[in-house]
Write an enzyme that holds these catalytic residues in place. Structure first.
Site, PDB file in Angstrom:
ATOM      1  N   GLY A  37      22.306  40.999 -16.639  1.00 32.38           N
ATOM      2  CA  GLY A  37      21.319  40.247 -15.853  1.00 32.38           C
ATOM      3  C   GLY A  37      22.045  40.023 -14.318  1.00 32.38           C
ATOM      4  O   GLY A  37      22.935  40.180 -13.812  1.00 32.38           O
ATOM      5  N   LEU A  39      20.273  39.275 -11.678  1.00 33.79           N
ATOM      6  CA  LEU A  39      20.745  40.738 -10.746  1.00 33.79           C
ATOM      7  C   LEU A  39      21.041  40.464  -9.561  1.00 33.79           C
ATOM      8  O   LEU A  39      19.710  39.553  -8.448  1.00 33.79           O
ATOM      9  CB  LEU A  39      19.346  41.565 -10.841  1.00 33.79           C
ATOM     10  CG  LEU A  39      18.691  42.191 -12.257  1.00 33.79           C
ATOM     11  CD1 LEU A  39      17.567  42.672 -12.167  1.00 33.79           C
ATOM     12  CD2 LEU A  39      20.256  42.668 -12.797  1.00 33.79           C
ATOM     13  N   HIS A  43      22.543  45.965  -8.113  1.00 35.15           N
ATOM     14  CA  HIS A  43      21.185  46.833  -9.573  1.00 35.15           C
ATOM     15  C   HIS A  43      20.618  47.239  -8.783  1.00 35.15           C
ATOM     16  O   HIS A  43      19.856  48.302  -9.489  1.00 35.15           O
ATOM     17  CB  HIS A  43      22.238  45.326 -10.054  1.00 35.15           C
ATOM     18  CG  HIS A  43      22.409  44.685 -10.742  1.00 35.15           C
ATOM     19  ND1 HIS A  43      22.839  43.452  -9.837  1.00 35.15           N
ATOM     20  CD2 HIS A  43      22.749  45.276 -12.044  1.00 35.15           C
ATOM     21  CE1 HIS A  43      23.602  42.969 -11.488  1.00 35.15           C
ATOM     22  NE2 HIS A  43      24.136  43.429 -11.457  1.00 35.15           N
ATOM     23  N   ARG A 193      28.955  37.526  -9.313  1.00 33.92           N
ATOM     24  CA  ARG A 193      29.867  36.452  -9.877  1.00 33.92           C
ATOM     25  C   ARG A 193      29.840  35.596  -7.803  1.00 33.92           C
ATOM     26  O   ARG A 193      30.196  34.547  -8.023  1.00 33.92           O
ATOM     27  CB  ARG A 193      31.591  37.106  -9.979  1.00 33.92           C
ATOM     28  CG  ARG A 193      30.964  36.769 -11.452  1.00 33.92           C
ATOM     29  CD  ARG A 193      32.577  37.037 -12.251  1.00 33.92           C
ATOM     30  NE  ARG A 193      32.751  37.493 -13.258  1.00 33.92           N
ATOM     31  CZ  ARG A 193      32.803  38.570 -13.849  1.00 33.92           C
ATOM     32  NH1 ARG A 193      32.805  39.275 -13.580  1.00 33.92           N
ATOM     33  NH2 ARG A 193      32.409  38.518 -15.148  1.00 33.92           N
TER      34      ARG A 193
END
Ligand code: PAF
Length: 292
Positions: A37, A39, A43, A193
């Site tokens: 997740g 995203l 992704h 992150r």
């Protein structure tokens, strides 16, 4: 049901199995994009590649607790489920498996998957148990969804090597596809992150790609791995907000250590900490040196 018009969201293994059986229809292929997740465009590049390679795309969203160490960022890992689902819907994903940990792991689970060599070097040394958690959850996702193709980012270079090795060793019938790292205009590799960086840390973070670019230039000119590594260490040390966790130059195919002037393509693997956020990046370099 018109299965290419609506995206099915499944919290349970049973539901996603039923959904995938339906999507598979008369021989349609399934492309899987496993994610945790939060995203971003990185992704979405995986989703786009899966859509090129398979008839239907299935994504998974699961922040997998077994790949986080006791002092890592499991509790603070960004969780943005509604936004993620919207992005996947807009990208034409057919089904999403988004389980809770209790659905994924039996309370008395005792089976793990581990690539014994690859999972204990490099990031595996810094994060003991991390790649065992990744290999175990990815095997479970493969067993639950049974995709024809699965797509992963090349940013997590060692993870991709672990998954390819595991698929080879365990004869898992899935084709693994890697997608090049997506970057912000200033060179920072896109990562969930990045959202946890302060403004000042975000401004400093492109030092990873800058250091790798300088090291890549040295290697391409025929300098040794030791000199290239020292250049990375010097550039990271010059950035006060950055703390070098690891900088490795490895054989791009086997991840074996490289010394002297590499004769074959190498990969630079970098992990740098900003506060309590560790960012990783990678770059493959074609070299022209003779082995020393
Ligand atoms: O790369 C990730 O996001 C995760 O490690 C993965 C492959 C989804 C397994 O949890």
């Amino acid at each position: 049901m018109e299965d290419n018009a609506t995206m099915i969201v499944c919290p349970s293994k049973g539901d996603i199995r039923t959904a995938v059986n339906h999507l598979r229809g008369r021989g349609r292929t399934i492309g899987l994009v496993p994610t945790m997740g939060a995203l971003h465009e990185g992704h979405m590049a995986l989703v786009a590649r899966a859509a090129e390679l398979a008839d239907r795309v299935v994504a998974t969203i699961f922040v997998n607790p077994t790949q986080f160490g006791p002092n890592e960022d499991l509790s603070t890992y960004p969780r943005t489920l509604e936004r993620d689902l919207q992005m996947l819907r807009e990208a034409g994903v057919a089904a999403v498996f988004a389980p809770e940990p209790g659905e994924m792991y039996h309370t008395e689970a005792q089976t793990v998957v581990e690539t014994t060599g690859l999972s204990r070097v490099l990031m595996g040394r810094l994060r003991p148990g991390h790649f065992r958690g990744v290999a175990t959850v990815v095997t479970k996702l493969f067993n639950i969804v049974q995709p024809d193709i699965a797509v992963f980012g090349e940013k997590d270079y060692q993870q991709l090597a672990v998954i390819r090795t595991m698929v080879r060793d365990l004869d898992i019938p899935v084709r693994i596809e890697g997608v090049p790292t997506q970057r912000a205009p200033d060179g920072l590799a896109l990562s969930s992150r990045n959202a946890r960086l302060t403004e000042a840390q975000r401004a400093a973070a492109p030092v990873l790609s800058q250091a790798m670019a300088e090291a890549a230039e040295l290697l391409a000119e025929g300098e040794t791995a030791e000199i290239a590594r020292a250049r990375i260490a010097r550039l990271i040390a010059a950035e006060p907000l950055a703390q070098l966790r690891s900088a490795d130059i490895r054989d791009a195919a086997s991840l074996a250590p490289v010394r002297g002037r590499p004769a074959r393509p190498v990969v630079i693997l970098l992990a740098v900490r900003f506060g309590d956020v560790t960012l990783i990046d990678q770059r493959v370099v074609q070299t022209r040196g003779e082995p020393t």
